[in-house]
Every structure is written in C-alpha cells, then in structure tokens.
Design a protein around this motif. Sequence first.
Motif, PDB file in Angstrom:
ATOM      1  N   GLU A 201       0.864  -1.173   0.000  1.00  0.00           N
ATOM      2  CA  GLU A 201       0.000   0.000   0.000  1.00  0.00           C
ATOM      3  C   GLU A 201       0.902   1.225   0.000  1.00  0.00           C
ATOM      4  O   GLU A 201       2.050   1.162   0.437  1.00  0.00           O
ATOM      5  CB  GLU A 201      -0.928  -0.016   1.224  1.00  0.00           C
ATOM      6  N   TRP A 202       0.369   2.316  -0.526  1.00  0.00           N
ATOM      7  CA  TRP A 202       1.113   3.560  -0.619  1.00  0.00           C
ATOM      8  C   TRP A 202       0.449   4.604   0.260  1.00  0.00           C
ATOM      9  O   TRP A 202      -0.781   4.683   0.321  1.00  0.00           O
ATOM     10  CB  TRP A 202       1.128   4.053  -2.059  1.00  0.00           C
ATOM     11  N   ASN A 203       1.266   5.431   0.905  1.00  0.00           N
ATOM     12  CA  ASN A 203       0.696   6.528   1.697  1.00  0.00           C
ATOM     13  C   ASN A 203       0.515   7.758   0.806  1.00  0.00           C
ATOM     14  O   ASN A 203       0.789   7.713  -0.400  1.00  0.00           O
ATOM     15  CB  ASN A 203       1.551   6.817   2.940  1.00  0.00           C
ATOM     16  N   ASN A 204       0.073   8.859   1.395  1.00  0.00           N
ATOM     17  CA  ASN A 204      -0.174  10.092   0.625  1.00  0.00           C
ATOM     18  C   ASN A 204       1.088  10.660  -0.002  1.00  0.00           C
ATOM     19  O   ASN A 204       1.019  11.399  -0.978  1.00  0.00           O
ATOM     20  CB  ASN A 204      -0.834  11.147   1.514  1.00  0.00           C
ATOM     21  N   SER A 205       2.249  10.322   0.553  1.00  0.00           N
ATOM     22  CA  SER A 205       3.522  10.798   0.001  1.00  0.00           C
ATOM     23  C   SER A 205       4.094   9.838  -1.032  1.00  0.00           C
ATOM     24  O   SER A 205       5.253   9.957  -1.425  1.00  0.00           O
ATOM     25  CB  SER A 205       4.539  10.974   1.134  1.00  0.00           C
ATOM     26  N   LYS A 206       3.289   8.878  -1.442  1.00  0.00           N
ATOM     27  CA  LYS A 206       3.684   7.874  -2.447  1.00  0.00           C
ATOM     28  C   LYS A 206       4.793   6.954  -1.962  1.00  0.00           C
ATOM     29  O   LYS A 206       5.523   6.356  -2.754  1.00  0.00           O
ATOM     30  CB  LYS A 206       4.082   8.519  -3.782  1.00  0.00           C
ATOM     31  N   GLN A 207       4.935   6.808  -0.641  1.00  0.00           N
ATOM     32  CA  GLN A 207       5.868   5.847  -0.082  1.00  0.00           C
ATOM     33  C   GLN A 207       5.194   4.476  -0.104  1.00  0.00           C
ATOM     34  O   GLN A 207       4.047   4.337   0.296  1.00  0.00           O
ATOM     35  CB  GLN A 207       6.237   6.223   1.352  1.00  0.00           C
ATOM     36  N   LYS A 208       5.918   3.474  -0.552  1.00  0.00           N
ATOM     37  CA  LYS A 208       5.388   2.123  -0.689  1.00  0.00           C
ATOM     38  C   LYS A 208       5.716   1.308   0.563  1.00  0.00           C
ATOM     39  O   LYS A 208       6.869   1.265   0.994  1.00  0.00           O
ATOM     40  CB  LYS A 208       6.007   1.466  -1.926  1.00  0.00           C
ATOM     41  N   TYR A 209       4.689   0.643   1.117  1.00  0.00           N
ATOM     42  CA  TYR A 209       4.843  -0.182   2.313  1.00  0.00           C
ATOM     43  C   TYR A 209       4.389  -1.605   2.019  1.00  0.00           C
ATOM     44  O   TYR A 209       3.385  -1.816   1.343  1.00  0.00           O
ATOM     45  CB  TYR A 209       4.002   0.364   3.470  1.00  0.00           C
ATOM     46  N   ARG A 210       5.141  -2.545   2.559  1.00  0.00           N
ATOM     47  CA  ARG A 210       4.744  -3.952   2.482  1.00  0.00           C
ATOM     48  C   ARG A 210       4.180  -4.370   3.836  1.00  0.00           C
ATOM     49  O   ARG A 210       4.794  -4.106   4.873  1.00  0.00           O
ATOM     50  CB  ARG A 210       5.927  -4.846   2.128  1.00  0.00           C
ATOM     51  N   PHE A 211       3.025  -5.030   3.807  1.00  0.00           N
ATOM     52  CA  PHE A 211       2.352  -5.477   5.021  1.00  0.00           C
ATOM     53  C   PHE A 211       2.374  -6.997   5.114  1.00  0.00           C
ATOM     54  O   PHE A 211       2.144  -7.693   4.125  1.00  0.00           O
ATOM     55  CB  PHE A 211       0.895  -4.995   5.030  1.00  0.00           C
ATOM     56  N   ASN A 212       2.645  -7.477   6.338  1.00  0.00           N
ATOM     57  CA  ASN A 212       2.677  -8.905   6.650  1.00  0.00           C
ATOM     58  C   ASN A 212       2.153  -9.098   8.065  1.00  0.00           C
ATOM     59  O   ASN A 212       1.976  -8.142   8.808  1.00  0.00           O
ATOM     60  CB  ASN A 212       4.109  -9.450   6.601  1.00  0.00           C
ATOM     61  N   TYR A 213       1.987 -10.382   8.432  1.00  0.00           N
ATOM     62  CA  TYR A 213       1.759 -10.702   9.835  1.00  0.00           C
ATOM     63  C   TYR A 213       3.035 -10.422  10.607  1.00  0.00           C
ATOM     64  O   TYR A 213       4.082 -10.156  10.025  1.00  0.00           O
ATOM     65  CB  TYR A 213       1.377 -12.182   9.993  1.00  0.00           C
ATOM     66  N   GLN A 214       2.979 -10.553  11.930  1.00  0.00           N
ATOM     67  CA  GLN A 214       4.159 -10.334  12.772  1.00  0.00           C
ATOM     68  C   GLN A 214       5.300 -11.247  12.342  1.00  0.00           C
ATOM     69  O   GLN A 214       6.444 -10.846  12.333  1.00  0.00           O
ATOM     70  CB  GLN A 214       3.819 -10.590  14.252  1.00  0.00           C
ATOM     71  N   THR A 215       4.973 -12.489  12.007  1.00  0.00           N
ATOM     72  CA  THR A 215       5.987 -13.397  11.470  1.00  0.00           C
ATOM     73  C   THR A 215       5.768 -13.470   9.966  1.00  0.00           C
ATOM     74  O   THR A 215       4.720 -13.905   9.499  1.00  0.00           O
ATOM     75  CB  THR A 215       5.847 -14.813  12.080  1.00  0.00           C
TER      76      THR A 215
END
Length: 190
Positions: A100-114
Amino acid sequence: MCGRFMFEPDENPMIERIFDLAVSGGFKPKTGEVFPTDQTALIVPGPKQVQVVSMKWGFPGFKSGQTIINARSETVMQKSMFASAFQKNRCVYPTTGFFEWNNSKQKYRFNYQTEAEPLFIAGCFNYFDEVAQSVLLTTKPNESMIQIHDRMPLILAKNQINSWIYDDRFAKQFLSASMPQLTSVNVNSN
C-alpha cells in the motif's frame, strides 16, 4: 485499496503447495509481485473441497480499458457489479504480503508479525464473456494500517477459508469482522 501483493512460492511452504496445486491443474499463476490484470493463484470452491486455479485479477470497468480490482466489504452485497459474485463465487487470494502507498507515495509492504505466515485475502469472482475474473475485498483499516491508508484487505485466517467459500452466513458476518494487526516495512519505492 490494495493495488499489489506478493505471491512467493519459494518463501513459504504453504504458498509453494498452493502454487504446485495450480500448476498441476494446468494453470500458470504469476509469482513475485502481482499486479492488477495478472493471472493469480486463487482458492475457489470445488465440487467436494476447495481447489486452486489461476484467474485474472480485476473485473472489467465501466469505461474501455478500465479494471476494477477491489470491492468494498461494506457494500459488496448491494452493488450490482459484485452482489452476484459475492453470493455465488467467493474465493481466496493466497499471498505472502501486500503493498500500500501513503499520501507521500511511499510504498509499504504489510505482513503478519511473522513474515513466514501467509496472508489470505477474501475475494469473489464472476464470468465475463465466459472468462472468470476476480476482485478482492477491502474493509476499513485497523490501527496497524490507518497511518498508511484508509482501506485494507479483508484478511482471513487459514482456518476460515472453507467457511468463507462455502458458508453464506459466515461470509456475510465476516464482512464486518475486525482485521488482524499487521507489521509494515517501507520499501522506499514509488
């Protein structure tokens, strides 16, 4: 919104098994970073048990060349584009994380804790000119997501997959379920 996700058979034994089932069924799901309109591995209802196929991610949109990749869990039963698919053809996207991308167009990867644990995303599919195509469902974000984006995927636990696919009552109730807490990593890509 969830505009991309990862499908990495080499990184996870369960995802590798899902990939192998798709390939042995004659399908060729995309691996690595999956984009809208790619052929992606999906868990779908079979005659006696779930099966793995690959299918195009995205419904045809209202304009030529437009693709609809997500449906809102809050309105999926009311919107004519999705209601029938939700009622008759629920599916699950097996992933090793999503972006997902934030308003500043920074890309984030999301996962579970492990990171080793796969993320299963609820979806539905329908047929367009006799070709099956799918959308994934999104919901309001929880605390782990809200600072990055105002939507997040509707995430199932592994033991909820069969219920999502086969149990109408469960599926309707799950549309408003609380989502698990996730971890995120800024991958510094636009």
